[in-house]
Design a protein around this motif. Structure first.
Motif, PDB file in Angstrom:
ATOM      1  N   LEU A 105       0.896  -1.206  -0.120  1.00  0.00           N
ATOM      2  CA  LEU A 105       0.159  -0.203  -0.020  1.00  0.00           C
ATOM      3  C   LEU A 105       0.952   1.326   0.140  1.00  0.00           C
ATOM      4  O   LEU A 105       1.796   1.200   0.826  1.00  0.00           O
ATOM      5  CB  LEU A 105      -0.981  -0.049   1.169  1.00  0.00           C
ATOM      6  CG  LEU A 105      -1.859  -1.231   1.381  1.00  0.00           C
ATOM      7  CD1 LEU A 105      -2.790  -1.115   2.727  1.00  0.00           C
ATOM      8  CD2 LEU A 105      -2.715  -1.138   0.069  1.00  0.00           C
ATOM      9  N   LYS A 106       0.592   1.980  -0.975  1.00  0.00           N
ATOM     10  CA  LYS A 106       1.530   3.312  -1.010  1.00  0.00           C
ATOM     11  C   LYS A 106       1.405   4.233   0.005  1.00  0.00           C
ATOM     12  O   LYS A 106       0.280   4.809   0.246  1.00  0.00           O
ATOM     13  CB  LYS A 106       1.429   4.106  -2.473  1.00  0.00           C
ATOM     14  CG  LYS A 106       1.916   3.101  -3.626  1.00  0.00           C
ATOM     15  CD  LYS A 106       1.572   3.783  -4.744  1.00  0.00           C
ATOM     16  CE  LYS A 106       1.981   3.105  -6.106  1.00  0.00           C
ATOM     17  NZ  LYS A 106       1.694   3.934  -7.438  1.00  0.00           N
ATOM     18  N   PRO A 107       2.460   4.653   0.905  1.00  0.00           N
ATOM     19  CA  PRO A 107       2.303   5.663   1.689  1.00  0.00           C
ATOM     20  C   PRO A 107       2.194   7.042   0.950  1.00  0.00           C
ATOM     21  O   PRO A 107       2.526   6.974  -0.230  1.00  0.00           O
ATOM     22  CB  PRO A 107       3.645   5.575   2.476  1.00  0.00           C
ATOM     23  CG  PRO A 107       4.162   4.383   2.162  1.00  0.00           C
ATOM     24  CD  PRO A 107       3.664   3.786   0.795  1.00  0.00           C
ATOM     25  N   ASP A 108       1.626   8.082   1.841  1.00  0.00           N
ATOM     26  CA  ASP A 108       1.278   9.350   1.285  1.00  0.00           C
ATOM     27  C   ASP A 108       2.552   9.797   0.584  1.00  0.00           C
ATOM     28  O   ASP A 108       3.681   9.752   1.217  1.00  0.00           O
ATOM     29  CB  ASP A 108       0.834  10.334   2.143  1.00  0.00           C
ATOM     30  CG  ASP A 108      -0.638   9.748   2.799  1.00  0.00           C
ATOM     31  OD1 ASP A 108      -0.831  10.237   3.854  1.00  0.00           O
ATOM     32  OD2 ASP A 108      -1.166   9.030   2.017  1.00  0.00           O
ATOM     33  N   ARG A 109       2.669  10.185  -0.616  1.00  0.00           N
ATOM     34  CA  ARG A 109       3.635  10.959  -1.420  1.00  0.00           C
ATOM     35  C   ARG A 109       4.573  10.030  -1.812  1.00  0.00           C
ATOM     36  O   ARG A 109       5.557  10.375  -2.354  1.00  0.00           O
ATOM     37  CB  ARG A 109       4.375  12.025  -0.529  1.00  0.00           C
ATOM     38  CG  ARG A 109       3.445  12.916   0.078  1.00  0.00           C
ATOM     39  CD  ARG A 109       4.116  14.255   0.939  1.00  0.00           C
ATOM     40  NE  ARG A 109       4.372  14.987  -0.334  1.00  0.00           N
ATOM     41  CZ  ARG A 109       4.973  16.196   0.033  1.00  0.00           C
ATOM     42  NH1 ARG A 109       5.239  16.549   1.490  1.00  0.00           N
ATOM     43  NH2 ARG A 109       5.202  17.233  -0.773  1.00  0.00           N
ATOM     44  N   SER A 110       4.367   8.707  -1.660  1.00  0.00           N
ATOM     45  CA  SER A 110       5.178   7.684  -2.320  1.00  0.00           C
ATOM     46  C   SER A 110       4.861   7.518  -3.713  1.00  0.00           C
ATOM     47  O   SER A 110       3.466   7.369  -4.149  1.00  0.00           O
ATOM     48  CB  SER A 110       5.611   6.364  -1.406  1.00  0.00           C
ATOM     49  OG  SER A 110       4.170   5.890  -1.595  1.00  0.00           O
ATOM     50  N   HIS A 111       5.872   7.202  -4.621  1.00  0.00           N
ATOM     51  CA  HIS A 111       5.439   6.528  -6.177  1.00  0.00           C
ATOM     52  C   HIS A 111       6.274   5.501  -6.433  1.00  0.00           C
ATOM     53  O   HIS A 111       7.439   5.357  -5.985  1.00  0.00           O
ATOM     54  CB  HIS A 111       5.506   7.654  -7.024  1.00  0.00           C
ATOM     55  CG  HIS A 111       4.513   8.845  -6.772  1.00  0.00           C
ATOM     56  ND1 HIS A 111       3.018   8.928  -7.233  1.00  0.00           N
ATOM     57  CD2 HIS A 111       4.480   9.794  -5.884  1.00  0.00           C
ATOM     58  CE1 HIS A 111       2.759   9.730  -6.694  1.00  0.00           C
ATOM     59  NE2 HIS A 111       3.512  10.624  -5.931  1.00  0.00           N
ATOM     60  N   HIS A 112       5.871   4.699  -7.285  1.00  0.00           N
ATOM     61  CA  HIS A 112       6.698   3.621  -8.028  1.00  0.00           C
ATOM     62  C   HIS A 112       7.682   4.162  -9.076  1.00  0.00           C
ATOM     63  O   HIS A 112       7.433   4.858  -9.847  1.00  0.00           O
ATOM     64  CB  HIS A 112       5.893   2.635  -8.683  1.00  0.00           C
ATOM     65  CG  HIS A 112       6.613   1.248  -9.073  1.00  0.00           C
ATOM     66  ND1 HIS A 112       7.063   0.371  -8.061  1.00  0.00           N
ATOM     67  CD2 HIS A 112       7.427   0.885 -10.276  1.00  0.00           C
ATOM     68  CE1 HIS A 112       7.901  -0.796  -8.850  1.00  0.00           C
ATOM     69  NE2 HIS A 112       8.060  -0.347 -10.068  1.00  0.00           N
ATOM     70  N   CYS A 113       9.141   3.937  -8.885  1.00  0.00           N
ATOM     71  CA  CYS A 113      10.040   4.178  -9.920  1.00  0.00           C
ATOM     72  C   CYS A 113      10.256   3.043 -10.989  1.00  0.00           C
ATOM     73  O   CYS A 113      10.759   2.096 -10.277  1.00  0.00           O
ATOM     74  CB  CYS A 113      11.321   4.833  -9.275  1.00  0.00           C
ATOM     75  SG  CYS A 113      12.425   5.095 -10.363  1.00  0.00           S
ATOM     76  N   SER A 114       9.836   3.313 -12.126  1.00  0.00           N
ATOM     77  CA  SER A 114      10.166   2.203 -13.097  1.00  0.00           C
ATOM     78  C   SER A 114      11.557   1.841 -13.195  1.00  0.00           C
ATOM     79  O   SER A 114      12.059   0.733 -13.811  1.00  0.00           O
ATOM     80  CB  SER A 114       9.388   2.122 -14.314  1.00  0.00           C
ATOM     81  OG  SER A 114       9.792   3.656 -14.867  1.00  0.00           O
ATOM     82  N   VAL A 115      12.371   3.020 -12.981  1.00  0.00           N
ATOM     83  CA  VAL A 115      13.904   2.732 -13.273  1.00  0.00           C
ATOM     84  C   VAL A 115      14.615   2.019 -12.131  1.00  0.00           C
ATOM     85  O   VAL A 115      15.315   1.014 -12.373  1.00  0.00           O
ATOM     86  CB  VAL A 115      14.548   3.953 -13.622  1.00  0.00           C
ATOM     87  CG1 VAL A 115      16.201   3.967 -13.530  1.00  0.00           C
ATOM     88  CG2 VAL A 115      14.107   4.720 -14.747  1.00  0.00           C
TER      89      VAL A 115
END
Length: 331
Positions: free
Chosen positions: A131-141
């Motif tokens: 579950l993504k914490p607030d302000r976190s995003h997945h980096c594809s690199v």
């Protein structure tokens, strides 16, 4: 499988090319300034020593911040945000999208998560199974979720986020100081070489080219640093500047803005004497400051997840969430 693994290895090798370019330019500038300018061109000993002293201070700070921006690993969500085996099995067995969303909602009730996807659902990363914490995003690199992700910078070959955003800003700042000092100290000799007051030789090429390169980088750094200073003052990331974060009450570009002083503290820490040194002064969890909202739309956090509550005050008024430790965030 072997082909995709080989492509990933090649991509990792090629991703270091921008870093090697910057390193090569900086090493050449060191040689051009120290040897071609100070050693072979400047005749006044006092002036030579003064230039070398200031130059090496700028060079050390630039190199230190660049190293920290490159090799500081991005902070990732801690284990509390990962699905347990039973929750993961229940989520994967469920085929109905609405039922899957409800499963995530039930799991997120015990976590300090306040932002939502544009559809209103809990933000979930299928690749990392968290579950993504607030302000976190997945980096594809980087192939991982990054806390308070700003962007992936090819010039440092690293994700810029919570753990190294301060180092990235200091890297831009000291890079600009480095370019300003070189431009200002080389300008007189640049003019002398240009009009022919100094003899032709290898130093002429190095000094002339050094001036052009310093000015070129200085102009680009001014715009980039100015933009990130504006982001820090507004308490936004680059991703949030393009797409406003969505809360339970709807999208809000200023949802994390708590005033200039606190915005700066979230990046540089509370000790102002350490703001300009590339040492860690902030630790996960990400301090989430949530602006006051109407009481009937308030999403209260679980008990004990906000620090220093004021008796009689609505808990939504700018509290700091502390879901996990710095050590857990890096696991």
């Amino acid at each position: 499988m072997a082909l995709s693994r080989g492509l990933r290895c090649c991509a990792r090798v090629f991703s270091w090319i921008p870093v090697l370019i910057i390193t090569s330019v900086v090493l050449w500038s060191y040689y051009a300034y120290v040897f071609e300018l100070c050693v072979f061109t400047i005749s006044n000993t006092l002036e030579k020593v003064a230039y070398l002293l200031v130059f090496h201070v700028c060079f050390v700070m630039f190199s230190w911040t660049y190293w920290k921006a490159i090799f500081t690993p991005p902070a990732t969500p801690c284990k509390k945000f990962q699905l347990s085996y039973s929750d993961k099995d229940r989520y994967e067995r469920e085929e109905r999208p609405d039922a899957q969303k409800q499963i995530l909602v039930d799991i997120a009730k015990s976590l300090p998560i306040f932002t939502r996807a544009t559809s209103g659902a809990i933000r979930f990363c299928d690749r990392c199974q968290v579950l993504k914490p607030d302000r976190s995003h997945h980096c594809s690199v980087c192939e991982t979720c990054v806390l308070k992700m700003d962007h992936h910078c090819p010039w440092v070959n690293n994700c810029v986020g919570f753990s190294n955003y301060k180092f990235f800003l200091l890297f831009l700042s000291y890079s600009m100081v480095y370019c300003v000092f070189i431009s200002a100290s080389v300008f007189r000799f640049f003019i002398n070489f240009w009009v022919g007051d100094l003899p032709n030789g290898p130093a002429k090429f190095h000094v002339l080219f050094l001036m052009f390169v310093a000015l070129m980088f200085l102009v680009s750094l001014m715009f980039l640093l100015g933009y990130h200073c504006w982001l820090v003052v507004q308490n936004r990331s680059t991703l949030e500047a393009f797409s406003a974060p969505v809360f339970t009450t709807g999208p809000d570009r200023n949802g994390f803005n708590v005033g200039i002083r606190r915005n700066l503290q979230q990046v540089f820490g509370d000790n102002k004497r350490l703001w300009f040194l590339p040492i860690c002064t902030r630790y996960p969890p990400v301090g989430l400051y949530f602006n006051p909202v109407p009481r009937d739309t308030l999403l209260y956090p679980p008990e004990g997840l906000y620090s220093n509550p004021v008796p009689g005050e609505i808990p939504s008024c700018r509290f700091t969430l502390q879901p996990c430790s710095w050590r857990d965030a890096l696991l």
